[in-house]
Enzyme design. Structure first.
Site, PDB file in Angstrom:
ATOM      1  N   ASP A  82       0.848  -1.201   0.000  1.00 50.44           N
ATOM      2  CA  ASP A  82       0.000   0.000   0.000  1.00 50.44           C
ATOM      3  C   ASP A  82       0.885   1.254   0.000  1.00 50.44           C
ATOM      4  OD1 ASP A  82       0.840  -0.087   2.624  1.00 50.44           O
ATOM      5  OD2 ASP A  82      -1.142   0.166   3.518  1.00 50.44           O
TER       6      ASP A  82
ATOM      7  N   LYS B  40      -1.388  -9.455   2.773  1.00 48.61           N
ATOM      8  CA  LYS B  40      -0.693  -8.995   3.984  1.00 48.61           C
ATOM      9  C   LYS B  40      -1.616  -8.038   4.732  1.00 48.61           C
ATOM     10  CE  LYS B  40       2.809  -5.841   3.955  1.00 48.61           C
ATOM     11  NZ  LYS B  40       2.235  -4.775   4.801  1.00 48.61           N
TER      12      LYS B  40
ATOM     13  N   GLU C  66       8.502  -4.326  11.115  1.00 50.70           N
ATOM     14  CA  GLU C  66       8.916  -3.004  10.611  1.00 50.70           C
ATOM     15  C   GLU C  66       9.355  -2.091  11.742  1.00 50.70           C
ATOM     16  OE1 GLU C  66       6.502  -1.170   7.578  1.00 50.70           O
ATOM     17  OE2 GLU C  66       7.705   0.666   7.643  1.00 50.70           O
TER      18      GLU C  66
HETATM   19  O1  KIV Z   1       3.448  -1.072   1.793  1.00 51.99           O
HETATM   20  C1  KIV Z   1       4.579  -1.575   1.761  1.00 51.99           C
HETATM   21  O2  KIV Z   1       5.330  -1.382   0.803  1.00 51.99           O
HETATM   22  C2  KIV Z   1       4.979  -2.406   2.896  1.00 51.99           C
HETATM   23  C3  KIV Z   1       6.353  -2.942   2.967  1.00 51.99           C
HETATM   24  C4  KIV Z   1       7.467  -2.061   2.724  1.00 51.99           C
HETATM   25  C5  KIV Z   1       6.572  -3.893   4.077  1.00 51.99           C
HETATM   26  O3  KIV Z   1       4.173  -2.682   3.721  1.00 51.99           O
END
Ligand code: KIV
Length: 270
Positions: free
Chosen positions: A49, A118, A187
């Site tokens: 995202d 995710k 993270e």
């Molecule tokens: O949105 C994203 O790109 C992410 C990653 C960098 C883990 O959640």
């Protein structure tokens, strides 16, 4: 003749931890970058995202919609032969209820052609993760600094420095693992905490700004390629300077047009 590569599955990702093989993950948002990353041997391609910032130019990821993620996931899927494609569920596409989460995650697989989704969240989201996994949707967790919580944190602050906070993040990791996630993104947490969680879990940890001891690493591709040069992050290593290369190329092309040097005869049709 190129041989067809064996696609990466969630079981393969879990086995990589058992075999001590590092997992290499990177974001992509379109078929061309996804194809190049896939050909370079990336194991997991995430339609993050983060596209809200690097593609759409917003100041954070909050405005991203499930339609945006499905659109970009579908494009990436067209470029991939081997990597596992994970669609990042955006803010308010899964938090309201397990039913909402299952419906939107299902759309990521059916319409976005993703292999998995995710979601950001720990203990409080565990039941939702369990429900998604139980109906056939592989889930990757995302704990520690959760960018969708930016308005609660008041910025993208490192999480888990205080011992109470660190303990809560460990509980989050264990709850998401127990709910059936196949991997977890960690993270922006201290490297020792990431190392501790990585040791405790059977499923792989994929770190971003979480030190070298995770089972794998992930970055935003625009950062790795030096495209998003308006941002400067300590945890990013830039392998290209594409932003300045593009500015130079476009300047040169404009100069050539203005000088009457583009297109030449050989670039024109009779
Ligand atoms: O949105 C994203 O790109 C992410 C990653 C960098 C883990 O959640």
């Amino acid at each position: 003749m190129t041989s067809k590569k064996e696609p990466i599955t969630v079981n393969k990702i879990k086995a990589m931890k058992r075999h001590g093989e590092k997992i290499v993950a990177l974001t992509a948002y379109d078929a061309t970058f996804a194809r190049l990353e896939d050909e370079a041997g990336i194991d997991i391609i995430l339609v993050g995202d983060s596209l809200g910032m690097v593609i759409q130019g917003h100041k954070n990821t909050i405005p991203v919609t499930i339609e945006d993620i499905i659109y970009h996931s579908r494009a990436c899927a067209n470029g991939i032969q081997r990597a596992l494609l994970v669609a990042d569920m955006p803010f308010m596409s899964y938090q309201a209820s397990a039913e909402q989460a299952m419906i939107n995650a299902g759309r990521c697989l059916k319409e976005g052609n993703a292999d998995a989704v995710k979601v950001e969240g720990g203990e409080a989201l565990a039941e939702t993760v369990r429900r998604m996994v139980n109906i056939g949707i592989p889930v990757m967790g995302h704990i520690g600094m959760q960018p969708q919580m930016v308005n609660v944190y008041g910025g993208y602050k490192i999480q888990g420095r205080k011992s109470q906070q660190a303990k809560a993040i460990i509980r989050d990791a264990e709850a998401i693992q127990d709910a059936g996630a196949f991997a977890i993104v960690l993270e922006k947490i201290p490297r020792d905490l990431a190392a501790d969680i990585t040791k405790r879990l059977k499923i792989p940890t994929i770190g971003i700004a979480a030190g070298p001891d995770c089972d794998g690493q992930i970055l935003v591709n625009y950062d790795l390629f030096g495209l998003a040069d308006q941002f400067n992050f300590k945890f990013v290593r830039r392998y290209l300077k594409l932003a300045s290369d593009i500015r130079d190329a476009v300047t040169k092309w404009g100069d050539d047009i203005r000088a009457g040097d583009f297109p030449k005869d050989e670039e024109s049709f009779e």
